[in-house]
Motif scaffolding. Structure first.
Motif, short mmCIF file in Angstrom:
data_model
loop_
_atom_site.label_atom_id
_atom_site.label_comp_id
_atom_site.label_asym_id
_atom_site.label_seq_id
_atom_site.Cartn_x
_atom_site.Cartn_y
_atom_site.Cartn_z
N CYS A 95 -12.88 87.14 39.37
CA CYS A 95 -11.47 87.35 39.00
C CYS A 95 -11.31 88.67 38.26
O CYS A 95 -12.01 88.93 37.29
N LYS A 96 -10.37 89.47 38.71
CA LYS A 96 -10.22 90.82 38.15
C LYS A 96 -9.00 90.94 37.25
O LYS A 96 -8.67 92.04 36.80
N GLY A 97 -8.33 89.83 37.02
CA GLY A 97 -7.08 89.88 36.26
C GLY A 97 -7.25 90.29 34.81
O GLY A 97 -6.28 90.67 34.15
N SER A 98 -8.49 90.20 34.27
CA SER A 98 -8.70 90.60 32.89
C SER A 98 -8.90 92.11 32.79
O SER A 98 -8.93 92.67 31.70
N ASN A 99 -9.04 92.76 33.95
CA ASN A 99 -9.28 94.20 33.97
C ASN A 99 -7.93 94.93 34.09
O ASN A 99 -7.24 94.82 35.11
N MET A 103 -7.38 76.58 36.12
CA MET A 103 -7.90 76.66 34.75
C MET A 103 -9.00 77.72 34.66
O MET A 103 -9.03 78.55 33.74
N VAL A 104 -9.91 77.69 35.63
CA VAL A 104 -11.03 78.65 35.64
C VAL A 104 -10.50 80.08 35.79
O VAL A 104 -10.94 81.00 35.08
N THR A 105 -9.51 80.27 36.67
CA THR A 105 -8.95 81.60 36.87
C THR A 105 -8.26 82.07 35.59
O THR A 105 -8.41 83.21 35.17
N LEU A 106 -7.52 81.14 34.96
CA LEU A 106 -6.81 81.49 33.73
C LEU A 106 -7.78 81.93 32.63
O LEU A 106 -7.58 82.95 31.97
N VAL A 107 -8.85 81.14 32.46
CA VAL A 107 -9.85 81.50 31.43
C VAL A 107 -10.46 82.86 31.76
O VAL A 107 -10.65 83.70 30.87
N TYR A 145 -9.04 85.26 33.20
CA TYR A 145 -8.04 86.30 32.96
C TYR A 145 -7.86 86.57 31.45
O TYR A 145 -7.46 87.65 31.07
N LEU A 146 -8.11 85.50 30.64
CA LEU A 146 -7.80 85.63 29.22
C LEU A 146 -8.79 86.51 28.47
O LEU A 146 -8.46 87.07 27.43
N PRO A 182 -16.60 88.98 31.23
CA PRO A 182 -17.03 87.72 31.85
C PRO A 182 -17.97 86.92 30.95
O PRO A 182 -17.94 85.69 30.93
N VAL A 183 -18.78 87.64 30.16
CA VAL A 183 -19.72 86.94 29.27
C VAL A 183 -18.95 86.18 28.20
O VAL A 183 -19.24 85.01 27.92
N THR A 184 -17.93 86.81 27.63
CA THR A 184 -17.11 86.13 26.61
C THR A 184 -16.42 84.92 27.23
O THR A 184 -16.40 83.83 26.63
N ALA A 185 -15.86 85.12 28.42
CA ALA A 185 -15.17 84.01 29.10
C ALA A 185 -16.13 82.84 29.30
O ALA A 185 -15.77 81.68 29.08
N ALA A 186 -17.37 83.17 29.68
CA ALA A 186 -18.36 82.11 29.94
C ALA A 186 -18.70 81.36 28.66
O ALA A 186 -18.72 80.13 28.63
#
Lengths: 362, 209
Positions: free
Chosen positions: A229-233, A298-302, A304-305, A309-313
């Motif tokens: 997912c690239k939405g956080s970029n 939910m996974v996509t939202l997390v 994106y937030l 990726p490491v922080t999201a994980a």
């Protein structure tokens, strides 16, 4: 963009499949042997039942001891003895036990003389399959007992009607009681068959563990999908905006891509489970679609937030682990402290697990 | 044509205050400043991604934005990445990257290479090509030469000149002195203010002012 997204899915799916294959195999191994871990003789008593028994007759204690030491009962029900009937009712009201048995004073002598004493059975609403099974069994036994008592009482009335003396009435009633006892003892072996009851309960547990662990694995797939997912970029969001694509549409496209990959991996999971004794239903292939859509979003939202990726994980691991624990996904609710059991109905993850188990195995 | 009038941009504190810039077709504007001085913020405001707290930005034409962070998908090839942001067909994409505008970037040399296997220079060329292929009239570039080798820098500067020559407007945020030699006007961003600087002076001297 759609064409490129499909190519992305095809390129990315092997990583997703490898993730699910590794974790699902490990988890299924656990689920497969869960019954051995949790259902060894005397390992746990799953359901609590309160009881009050008058001390006016030693036969009460003998009978109760006989029942409570049956293998099936000993491994599934914990009996909490109370000092008076009111305490039993309070324990049921407060939810400390699923049911209560109140045996009245002069119970046995009452049966002998046709006074029709009734055992009071107090229930609270069952929250688990095991609680419901125990409730049903108690209800059936109470009904059987009531029918037996009614027969005895009818015999006494009949004898009185035709003018028989007390001794003759007692002989008739004794004969009826013997027949009832003989009939009940013949059947009771079947009802309380240890292998049957424990294998059903263990199967239910295996289903629940399978469903819950599967939900957990799908939630933790943030580990993989946060790289997709690239939405956080901000660069991607900027490009999307300048290309006339609304960020919500970009989220939708990536969320749909995540769902398709999750669904494809779920097809593999179902195919794999068909080779085990867990026995997943093929209907799960369409019943699970809503659950997978929710989890994919939910996974996509997390993803994106959090920019990394490491922080999201790490964040998703912490949050989802706690939420799944509180929902009874990682450990049956019955083993959690009472206040955590009471908070479970407010946890949406509990319902995701329930729907998953229902979708896969009902 | 771009007109920036009295633009202020705030995050928690004011990053830009009363910025005024005008750029005509065929003009290249350089933005110079220390890290955090608001160069990227100004480009985002021009692109319409960051809304100004006050003031007005008027743009005529389609905007292309080459951000510091590349909007590229690692697991896809250069061709697939170009496909990501355009509805053009394969032949048209190949024609475009070999055409007069984009051939300077030499994307065709690595069209089938996956982004994860590309060098920094290749990624920068591809990022620029993926923006240009959508046909912008205004090009915003944030640190376009950062960490590039000399041939890659030279190709990108050549491209900037050719884009200007075709009547495009370029805004470049950079620290690199050689970029500003290709700019018509250079602005120095400091303490939220945007002041026109003498582009013939050394970058270090401008920043130390």
């Amino acid at each position: 963009m759609i064409k490129a997204s499909i190519k992305r899915i095809l390129h990315f799916f092997p990583y997703v499949a490898a993730y699910f294959l590794a974790l699902v195999v490990a988890a299924m191994a656990f689920a497969f042997f869960a019954e051995n871990v949790l259902f060894k003789d005397g390992a746990f008593s799953m359901v609590h039942v309160a009881f009050y028994m008058p001390s006016d007759n030693q036969l009460n204690s003998v009978g109760f001891s006989f029942i409570s030491h049956m293998n099936s009962i000993e491994n599934s029900i914990t009996f909490d003895e109370c000092d008076d009937p009111e305490e039993v009712r309070e324990m049921v009201d407060e939810g400390d036990v699923v049911a209560g048995l109140i045996i009245p004073d002069n119970f046995l002598s009452g049966i002998y003389y046709g006074n029709n004493p009734e055992i009071e059975v107090v229930f609270k609403s069952a929250e688990t399959f095991d609680e419901q099974v125990v409730k049903d069994i108690m209800l059936v036994l109470a009904n059987d007992l009531g029918i037996g008592q009614a027969c005895t009482q009818t015999v006494y009335s009949f004898c009185d009607e035709i003018g028989l003396d007390d001794q003759a009435s007692e002989d008739f009633a004794s004969d009826i009681r013997s027949r009832e006892l003989e009939f009940a003892m013949d059947r009771i072996g079947g009802i309380f068959d240890y292998e049957t009851i424990d294998s059903i309960t263990a199967y239910t547990l295996t289903q629940r563990v399978t469903g819950a662990v599967l939900v957990y694995i799908y939630l933790l797939s943030v580990f993989v999908f946060s790289y997709f997912c690239k939405g956080s970029n901000p660069a991607f969001i900027a490009r999307a905006k300048l290309s006339g694509i609304h960020p919500a549409a970009f989220f939708g496209i990536e969320g749909a891509s995540v769902f398709f990959m999750m669904y494809a991996s779920f097809v593999l999971v179902v195919a794999g489970l068909k080779f085990t004794k867990i026995g997943v239903s093929y209907a799960a292939l369409y019943r699970m679609i809503p659950v997978l859509i929710i989890i994919a979003l939910m996974v996509t939202l997390v993803s994106y937030l959090f920019r990394s990726p490491v922080t999201a994980a790490y964040v998703s691991f912490s949050v989802f682990t706690v939420m799944m624990y509180l929902a009874g996904g990682l450990m049956p609710l019955e083993f959690l402290p009472k206040f955590l059991q009471e908070s479970a109905p407010y946890n949406p993850f509990k319902y995701i697990i329930d729907i998953t188990v229902g979708a896969m195995f009902s | 044509m771009i007109t920036i009038e009295n633009v202020s941009v705030k995050y928690k504190k004011t990053v830009l205050k009363d910025v005024n810039i005008k750029a005509s077709n065929g003009e290249c504007i350089g933005l110079l400043g220390l890290n955090g001085s608001g160069k990227s913020t100004l480009l985002s405001a021009i692109a319409g991604i960051k809304k100004p707290a006050s003031g007005k930005i008027t743009t005529e034409g389609k905007i292309g934005f080459v951000t510091q962070e590349n909007a590229l998908i690692d697991e896809l090839t250069a061709y697939d990445n170009l496909l990501m942001w355009t509805s053009m067909k394969k032949d048209d994409i190949l024609k475009a990257i070999n055409g007069p505008k984009l051939s300077i970037l030499k994307v065709n040399d690595f069209i089938n290479v996956k982004v994860r296997n590309m060098s920094g220079g290749m990624k920068k060329r591809l990022a620029l090509a993926s923006v240009i292929i959508t046909g912008p009239d205004i090009l915003l570039m944030d640190e376009p030469l950062a960490a590039l080798d000399i041939p890659a820098k030279s190709d990108i500067l050549k491209f900037i000149d050719s884009f200007k020559a075709d009547g495009g407007i370029v805004f470049i945020a950079s620290h690199e002195a050689e970029v500003f030699r290709h700019c018509d006007t250079v602005y120095h961003l400091k303490d939220g203010k945007c002041i026109e600087a003498d582009k013939n002076r050394q970058v270090v001297d401008i920043i130390n002012d």
